[in-house]
Design a protein around this motif. Structure first.
Motif, PDB file in Angstrom:
ATOM      1  N   ARG A   1      67.296   6.421  64.499  1.00  0.00           N
ATOM      2  CA  ARG A   1      68.290   5.492  65.048  1.00  0.00           C
ATOM      3  C   ARG A   1      67.744   4.074  65.220  1.00  0.00           C
ATOM      4  NH1 ARG A   1      68.451   4.609  71.128  1.00  0.00           N
ATOM      5  NH2 ARG A   1      66.903   6.043  71.946  1.00  0.00           N
ATOM      6  N   PHE A   2      66.416   3.920  65.171  1.00  0.00           N
ATOM      7  CA  PHE A   2      65.833   2.587  65.300  1.00  0.00           C
ATOM      8  C   PHE A   2      65.667   1.886  63.949  1.00  0.00           C
ATOM      9  CE2 PHE A   2      64.271   4.889  69.056  1.00  0.00           C
ATOM     10  CZ  PHE A   2      64.802   4.073  70.035  1.00  0.00           C
TER      11      PHE A   2
ATOM     12  N   GLU B   1      72.296  10.478  68.631  1.00  0.00           N
ATOM     13  CA  GLU B   1      71.131   9.801  69.222  1.00  0.00           C
ATOM     14  C   GLU B   1      71.383   8.299  69.358  1.00  0.00           C
ATOM     15  OE1 GLU B   1      68.005  10.280  70.401  1.00  0.00           O
ATOM     16  OE2 GLU B   1      68.037  12.464  70.412  1.00  0.00           O
TER      17      GLU B   1
ATOM     18  N   GLY C   1      77.326  13.176  73.206  1.00  0.00           N
ATOM     19  CA  GLY C   1      76.732  14.509  73.171  1.00  0.00           C
ATOM     20  C   GLY C   1      75.426  14.554  72.409  1.00  0.00           C
ATOM     21  N   ALA C   2      74.988  15.774  72.115  1.00  0.00           N
ATOM     22  CA  ALA C   2      73.723  15.979  71.414  1.00  0.00           C
ATOM     23  C   ALA C   2      73.759  17.321  70.696  1.00  0.00           C
ATOM     24  CB  ALA C   2      72.557  15.955  72.403  1.00  0.00           C
ATOM     25  N   LEU C   3      72.892  17.477  69.716  1.00  0.00           N
ATOM     26  CA  LEU C   3      72.759  18.747  69.003  1.00  0.00           C
ATOM     27  C   LEU C   3      71.420  19.362  69.391  1.00  0.00           C
ATOM     28  CD1 LEU C   3      75.229  19.245  67.266  1.00  0.00           C
ATOM     29  CD2 LEU C   3      74.637  16.833  66.997  1.00  0.00           C
ATOM     30  N   ILE C   4      71.470  20.584  69.884  1.00  0.00           N
ATOM     31  CA  ILE C   4      70.240  21.244  70.315  1.00  0.00           C
ATOM     32  C   ILE C   4      69.974  22.486  69.467  1.00  0.00           C
ATOM     33  CG2 ILE C   4      70.393  20.339  72.661  1.00  0.00           C
ATOM     34  CD1 ILE C   4      71.427  23.094  73.550  1.00  0.00           C
ATOM     35  N   ARG C   5      68.835  23.107  69.730  1.00  0.00           N
ATOM     36  CA  ARG C   5      68.396  24.287  68.994  1.00  0.00           C
ATOM     37  C   ARG C   5      69.494  25.358  68.957  1.00  0.00           C
ATOM     38  NH1 ARG C   5      63.075  26.377  67.896  1.00  0.00           N
ATOM     39  NH2 ARG C   5      62.393  24.253  68.291  1.00  0.00           N
ATOM     40  N   ASN C   6      69.684  25.963  67.792  1.00  0.00           N
ATOM     41  CA  ASN C   6      70.659  27.051  67.681  1.00  0.00           C
ATOM     42  C   ASN C   6      70.359  28.131  68.718  1.00  0.00           C
ATOM     43  OD1 ASN C   6      71.683  25.711  65.482  1.00  0.00           O
ATOM     44  ND2 ASN C   6      70.889  27.149  63.957  1.00  0.00           N
ATOM     45  N   ALA C   7      71.413  28.701  69.291  1.00  0.00           N
ATOM     46  CA  ALA C   7      71.228  29.709  70.335  1.00  0.00           C
ATOM     47  C   ALA C   7      70.407  30.893  69.833  1.00  0.00           C
ATOM     48  CB  ALA C   7      72.583  30.194  70.838  1.00  0.00           C
TER      49      ALA C   7
ATOM     50  N   VAL D   1      71.038  13.013  77.669  1.00  0.00           N
ATOM     51  CA  VAL D   1      72.160  13.963  77.579  1.00  0.00           C
ATOM     52  C   VAL D   1      71.670  15.395  77.832  1.00  0.00           C
ATOM     53  CG1 VAL D   1      73.950  14.921  76.058  1.00  0.00           C
ATOM     54  CG2 VAL D   1      73.389  12.491  75.939  1.00  0.00           C
TER      55      VAL D   1
ATOM     56  N   PHE E   1      76.165  20.086  72.306  1.00  0.00           N
ATOM     57  CA  PHE E   1      76.158  20.070  73.767  1.00  0.00           C
ATOM     58  C   PHE E   1      76.665  18.725  74.274  1.00  0.00           C
ATOM     59  CE2 PHE E   1      74.414  18.818  77.808  1.00  0.00           C
ATOM     60  CZ  PHE E   1      74.689  19.919  78.601  1.00  0.00           C
TER      61      PHE E   1
ATOM     62  N   ASN F   1      71.456  25.121  77.782  1.00  0.00           N
ATOM     63  CA  ASN F   1      70.956  26.410  77.338  1.00  0.00           C
ATOM     64  C   ASN F   1      69.598  26.206  76.643  1.00  0.00           C
ATOM     65  OD1 ASN F   1      70.933  29.111  76.653  1.00  0.00           O
ATOM     66  ND2 ASN F   1      72.086  28.801  74.760  1.00  0.00           N
TER      67      ASN F   1
ATOM     68  N   PRO G   1      67.306  28.430  74.540  1.00  0.00           N
ATOM     69  CA  PRO G   1      67.014  29.726  73.903  1.00  0.00           C
ATOM     70  C   PRO G   1      65.520  29.990  73.742  1.00  0.00           C
ATOM     71  CG  PRO G   1      67.983  28.189  72.317  1.00  0.00           C
ATOM     72  CD  PRO G   1      68.094  27.554  73.663  1.00  0.00           C
TER      73      PRO G   1
ATOM     74  N   ILE H   1      64.052   8.987  65.971  1.00  0.00           N
ATOM     75  CA  ILE H   1      63.371   7.824  65.409  1.00  0.00           C
ATOM     76  C   ILE H   1      64.293   7.090  64.437  1.00  0.00           C
ATOM     77  CG2 ILE H   1      61.271   7.033  64.228  1.00  0.00           C
ATOM     78  CD1 ILE H   1      60.636   8.511  66.801  1.00  0.00           C
TER      79      ILE H   1
ATOM     80  N   LEU I   1      67.987  30.716  67.770  1.00  0.00           N
ATOM     81  CA  LEU I   1      66.675  30.173  67.386  1.00  0.00           C
ATOM     82  C   LEU I   1      66.442  30.239  65.883  1.00  0.00           C
ATOM     83  CD1 LEU I   1      64.207  31.424  70.161  1.00  0.00           C
ATOM     84  CD2 LEU I   1      65.089  29.116  69.845  1.00  0.00           C
TER      85      LEU I   1
ATOM     86  N   LEU J   1      59.803  14.078  67.413  1.00  0.00           N
ATOM     87  CA  LEU J   1      60.247  13.942  68.801  1.00  0.00           C
ATOM     88  C   LEU J   1      61.532  14.727  69.043  1.00  0.00           C
ATOM     89  CD1 LEU J   1      59.350  12.645  71.488  1.00  0.00           C
ATOM     90  CD2 LEU J   1      60.879  10.744  70.957  1.00  0.00           C
ATOM     91  N   ARG J   2      62.627  14.287  68.431  1.00  0.00           N
ATOM     92  CA  ARG J   2      63.897  15.039  68.447  1.00  0.00           C
ATOM     93  C   ARG J   2      64.612  14.697  67.141  1.00  0.00           C
ATOM     94  NH1 ARG J   2      63.977  12.174  73.007  1.00  0.00           N
ATOM     95  NH2 ARG J   2      65.383  10.686  72.044  1.00  0.00           N
TER      96      ARG J   2
END
Lengths: 234, 87
Positions: A64-65, A94, A100-106, B70, A148, B14, B16, A62, A108, A57-58
């Motif tokens: 965190r539960f 999470e 905040g959150a951590l997303i895909r590296n710019a 978020v 982010f 963003n 990407p 999961i 990729l 999922l992200r």
């Protein structure tokens, strides 16, 4: 001083963290299985890197539960030290223990390389053995480490001094070219407002022995050890 | 009932993947594409006594787990399943 190292299905940095704790640092080590709820008297809980629950999922969504995470949340509320590294940072975000959150590296790309970090807070239990503005060299290894947060959260983090580590060049200059993943404000690690929950993408456990190419990571483990000793003697 | 849920990165986040897909489309000659956002599609089959109840439950699922507020927005549609339909 007893470190607890959390193990989820899919965690792979547990043994690396465990090795540093008991073989390099000489502290007590306790692995904590995600299905348990007992923190077994640990003074600092490390949520290590990996792909907990396959990152389905992200990242961290999961994990965190897990029953153990509830105990860790209560432990953090009581002021206990919680240290999320890489996937552990993603899990702490999470679970709401960090903003905040951590997303895909710019880019990729999955980035596995050495980074330079400027230490912006040296007054924390996790960084007391560092100097403020010191540049430490710590490797990263992640595909989703781009920090982010919405503008209001970001400015609150900056105003409160909650940014602990920022990606920088060897001289400590924070520049876009030293940002490996597109993190806002070059953020590599943050702490909660109380200062007892740290999340960071770089891996200090991978640079705690000279044989591995660097020992800067050991400073963070030693800091935790030192802060616990101070609490015990206080 | 089936909930068809779409989760997309917030406009301020963003994306990407979206940028890369847009570049790919441009190189294939789809120059008219001005923006691409890559998200996910989740199908949830659930038992509910009314559409209103299903809507409330799915909304709670989205906000508690399926989307991270978020970084992501979500929307969904509900569809009634015919009784006895093949799954």
């Amino acid at each position: 001083m007893k470190f607890g190292v959390v193990v989820f299905p899919g965690t792979w940095s547990d043994r690396d963290c465990g090795w540093v704790v008991d073989q390099v640092l000489g502290a007590h080590l306790q692995y904590l299985w995600h299905k348990d709820t007992d923190l077994k008297g640990c003074d600092c809980i490390i949520v290590p890197g990996g792909f907990a629950y396959g990152d389905y999922l992200r990242t961290g969504a999961i994990a965190r539960f897990a029953p153990l995470m509830e105990s860790i949340g209560e432990f953090a509320d009581r002021g206990g030290l919680v240290w999320g590294i890489c996937n552990g940072f993603q899990i702490l975000c999470e679970s709401g223990l960090l903003p905040g959150a951590l997303i895909r590296n710019a880019s990729l790309e999955y980035r596995c390389e050495w980074t330079n970090l400027v230490v912006e807070r040296a007054d924390l239990p996790f960084t007391s053995q560092c100097d403020e503005r010191e540049v430490i060299r710590v490797p990263i290894s992640h595909g989703e480490g781009s920090y982010f947060a919405d503008p209001a959260t970001l400015s609150r983090l900056e105003q409160n001094g909650q940014v602990v580590f920022r990606y920088c060049d060897v001289e400590g200059r924070v520049r876009p070219s030293s940002n490996p993943n597109g993190s806002l404000h070059n953020i590599a690690g943050i702490v909660n407002s109380r200062g007892n929950v740290l999340g960071m993408m770089p891996h200090p456990e991978r640079c705690a022995e000279a044989e591995l190419g660097g020992t800067d990571g050991l400073k963070l483990f030693r800091s935790v050890m030192h802060s616990a000793a101070q609490v015990l003697t206080a | 009932m089936i909930a068809r849920i779409v989760v997309v990165p917030k406009p301020v986040v963003n994306d990407p993947q979206g940028v890369t897909v847009r570049q790919g489309l441009a190189s294939l000659g789809f120059g008219e594409v001005t923006d691409v956002r890559v998200g996910k599609y989740i199908e949830v089959r659930l038992d509910a006594t009314s559409e209103r109840e299903a809507r409330e439950r799915v909304d709670a699922m989205c906000s508690r787990l399926l989307a991270n507020h978020v970084i992501e927005d979500y929307h969904f549609e509900l569809e009634h399943e015919r009784k006895g339909a093949m799954r």
